[in-house]
Scaffold this active site. Structure first.
Site, PDB file in Angstrom:
ATOM      1  N   HIS A 190       0.820  -1.209   0.000  1.00 22.50           N
ATOM      2  CA  HIS A 190       0.000   0.000   0.000  1.00 22.50           C
ATOM      3  C   HIS A 190       0.853   1.257   0.000  1.00 22.50           C
ATOM      4  CE1 HIS A 190      -3.199  -2.875   0.863  1.00 22.50           C
ATOM      5  NE2 HIS A 190      -3.894  -2.016   0.140  1.00 22.50           N
ATOM      6  N   GLU A 429     -11.936 -10.199  -4.888  1.00 23.77           N
ATOM      7  CA  GLU A 429     -10.479 -10.230  -4.696  1.00 23.77           C
ATOM      8  C   GLU A 429     -10.020 -11.519  -4.023  1.00 23.77           C
ATOM      9  OE1 GLU A 429      -9.194  -6.857  -2.334  1.00 23.77           O
ATOM     10  OE2 GLU A 429     -10.919  -6.988  -1.015  1.00 23.77           O
ATOM     11  N   ASP A 453      -5.072  -8.232  -4.532  1.00 23.33           N
ATOM     12  CA  ASP A 453      -5.285  -9.370  -3.629  1.00 23.33           C
ATOM     13  C   ASP A 453      -5.658 -10.633  -4.407  1.00 23.33           C
ATOM     14  OD1 ASP A 453      -4.682  -8.584  -0.991  1.00 23.33           O
ATOM     15  OD2 ASP A 453      -6.412  -7.252  -1.024  1.00 23.33           O
ATOM     16  N   CYS A 500     -10.399  -2.451  -9.978  1.00 21.72           N
ATOM     17  CA  CYS A 500      -9.793  -1.344  -9.234  1.00 21.72           C
ATOM     18  C   CYS A 500      -8.407  -1.695  -8.718  1.00 21.72           C
ATOM     19  CB  CYS A 500     -10.692  -0.891  -8.088  1.00 21.72           C
ATOM     20  SG  CYS A 500     -10.931  -2.161  -6.842  1.00 21.72           S
TER      21      CYS A 500
HETATM   22  C1  PEP Z   1      -6.930  -4.981  -4.515  1.00 23.79           C
HETATM   23  O1  PEP Z   1      -6.731  -5.862  -3.681  1.00 23.79           O
HETATM   24  O2  PEP Z   1      -6.709  -5.122  -5.738  1.00 23.79           O
HETATM   25  C2  PEP Z   1      -7.427  -3.654  -4.090  1.00 23.79           C
HETATM   26  C3  PEP Z   1      -7.810  -2.762  -4.965  1.00 23.79           C
HETATM   27  O3  PEP Z   1      -7.451  -3.365  -2.762  1.00 23.79           O
HETATM   28  P1  PEP Z   1      -6.140  -3.086  -1.881  1.00 23.79           P
HETATM   29  O4  PEP Z   1      -4.983  -2.890  -2.833  1.00 23.79           O
HETATM   30  O5  PEP Z   1      -6.398  -1.863  -1.089  1.00 23.79           O
HETATM   31  O6  PEP Z   1      -6.019  -4.304  -1.073  1.00 23.79           O
HETATM   32 MG    MG Z   2      -7.518  -5.681  -1.678  1.00 23.50          MG
END
Ligand code: PEP
Ligand code: MG
Length: 538
Positions: A190, A429, A453, A500
């Site tokens: 992140h 995910e 994920d 996303c």
């Molecule tokens: C993902 O897992 O692709 C996602 C968009 O959420 P995060 O990256 O915040 O886990």
């Molecule tokens: Mg995620």
């Protein structure tokens, strides 16, 4: 001049002075000092306290702009607490009368005074207990040598650190950072995602040396190179490269206001991923057609108490208003794994990515979940909000969530509080969600595929582990097949389907996603215009 090879996390070129972000050893153990040392110890405390006040005031000013006065006030309150007479007397007493070191004096004072606040009947005063601990922590950190340090230089810097957590990253003043260089960290973490949102070059895998502080350097996010004290020729070449990249960016500006549509007429919604209210400005600057993922957990981390319903309401309302009727999808709290906040008091886990996180926490702690849902529904009266739920693995979970959100709506009805027509969706995910997608589609309005994920769980590869980068392959057919399956199952039951995860911004796959029938791509704000250009060329 010296060149180091790292791994690029985000492209671009930065040239400037280095600031090495030192994490101090946090030590509050008791040390008895001599009579002759008392005055110096008092002065150490006063200096550290004044620095803490300056830091808090700077954070307050920034927070007013980014999240609004109501949320920002907490930092103002914290800086006032540092001037509180009882607190100051207590610290002085430990140093002058008990002859202890300042770190211990501040720690003990924080413990004692926060207990006094905790024991009060008044809810507001009770809540200040955590603030006392928080400001004490800040002062001790400064006494211990400076982590949590604000970037006090006027000039923006290249920030070098062994590692940056998401909580540390969101607290940095973005205007003062030219680039990040870290030793540890994977491109899927992140922290890396935040660097991409901030649109600044970032490298990982560079061994940081604290003697670099203040020296000139170049971060080349195109090649992954970090160049310390570049010679004139190198500097000139990098400056030219940077100018060229800026020129390309300028050309992309012409695409603002244009449709995201292929030559053949296929349209796709091109939305932005954000992590704060201020990021909505970046989304608008880059002409995003909506917000496809607001990572709401960033409202919870980097602080010492839960954000109240009111604070969250203001944040969501501000984003809804800024986006002026464009869709804003708020993802409910996805805390856990690398995104941590101490006050959640989560146990340490052997496998945090497979642990107690995201929707699992919300279902186990329904009051926490309801507070967030109420804030989102209330804010929905001010724009076009949608909600999505992370880490879903079963239809049963979705039914439970829908029941809780229906309860929240009926409570709002009873109180005559207005709310809008809010679409509800789930993140796809986990492989379980993909396999159940036909059933899940009958429960919700949309799917948003979290490829970060989904790749991690499909390939059994920890996305945080930089040693596994070469195995982490989001182009793996097992991932692509699951995206296809999710789109087909969603469409069968009238669910629109977006992506996303970071893969949504991968231009090698844009055409594939269009062919699959993906309805929406949600990407870092700075990726909007390049992807629009790509789509318009297809
Ligand atoms: C993902 O897992 O692709 C996602 C968009 O959420 P995060 O990256 O915040 O886990
Ligand atoms: Mg995620």
């Amino acid at each position: 001049m010296k060149r180091y090879n790292g791994k690029s996390i985000y492209k671009g070129i930065a040239i400037g002075a280095i600031k090495v972000f030192n994490k101090a050893e946090y030590d509050t153990s008791k040390r008895i000092i001599l009579d002759s040392e008392v005055e110096a110890e008092i002065q150490r405390y006063v200096k550290a306290r004044d620095t803490a006040v300056q830091q808090l005031q700077a954070i307050f000013r920034r927070a007013v702009n980014e999240v609004g006065q109501a949320t920002a006030n907490i930092f103002d309150v914290q800086s006032m607490l540092l001037g509180d007479d009882d607190y100051t007397d207590s610290v002085y007493n430990y140093i002058q009368n008990e002859h202890t070191n300042a770190e211990y004096a501040v720690f003990q004072s924080g413990e004692v005074i926060s207990q006094i606040f905790s024991d009060m009947d008044d809810e507001y005063m009770k809540a200040r207990a955590a603030d006392i601990k928080d400001v004490s922590h800040r002062v001790i950190t400064i006494l211990c040598g400076g982590a949590d340090e604000s970037l006090d230089s006027d000039q923006p810097v290249i920030l070098a650190a062994d590692e940056l957590t998401p909580a540390e990253t969101i607290q940095l003043d973005k205007k003062k950072i030219l680039a990040f260089v870290t030793k540890y960290g994977s491109s899927q973490s992140h922290t890396a995602i935040l660097a991409r949102t901030m649109n600044i070059p970032a490298l990982t895998g560079v061994i940081i040396d604290s003697s670099w502080n203040g020296k000139q350097a170049v971060v080349d996010g195109f090649t992954g190179e970090f160049i310390l004290e570049p010679d004139e020729e190198t500097l000139k070449a990098e400056e030219e490269k940077r100018a060229e990249a800026l020129k390309k960016l300028e050309l992309l500006q012409q695409l603002k206001g244009k449709e995201t549509v292929t030559k053949g007429g296929q349209k796709i919604n091109l939305y932005a991923n954000i992590g704060s209210v201020a990021d909505a400005d970046l989304a608008l600057e880059n002409d995003a057609e909506g917000i496809g993922l607001f990572r709401s957990e960033f409202l919870y981390i980097g602080r010492s108490t839960y954000p109240t319903e009111e604070e969250q309401f203001v944040a969501y309302k501000n984003v809804a208003r800024k986006m002026q009727g464009k869709k804003v999808i708020i993802r409910t709290l996805d805390i856990g794994a690398d995104k941590k906040a101490d006050y959640f008091k989560l146990d340490a886990e052997e496998n945090p990515a497979l642990g107690f996180r995201a929707i699992r926490i919300c279902l186990e702690r329904p009051e926490l979940f309801k507070t967030q849902l109420r804030a989102i529904y209330r804010a929905s009266a001010f724009g076009n909000l949608a909600i999505m739920y992370p880490m879903i693995i079963s239809v049963d979970e979705v039914k439970k969530i829908k029941k809780i959100s229906a309860d929240v709506r009926s409570a709002l009805n009873k109180e005559n509080i207005p709310y809008g027509n809010v679409e509800q969706g789930v993140m796809i995910e986990t492989p379980a969600a993909v396999l159940m997608s036909e059933d899940l589609a009958q429960e919700v309005d949309f799917f948003s595929i979290g490829t970060n994920d989904l790749t991690q769980y499909t390939l059994a590869i920890d996305r945080q582990n930089s040693k596994l980068e070469s195995f982490y392959d989001p182009h793996h057919p097992a991932v692509l097949k699951q995206i296809q399956m999710t789109v087909e199952n969603g469409h069968k039951h009238g669910c629109w389907v977006g992506i996303c995860g970071e893969l949504g911004a991968d231009m090698d796959l844009t055409e594939t996603f269009l062919k699959m029938g993906v309805d929406e791509l949600s990407v870092s704000p700075s990726r909007i215009l390049p992807i629009r250009e790509k789509i318009r060329s297809l």
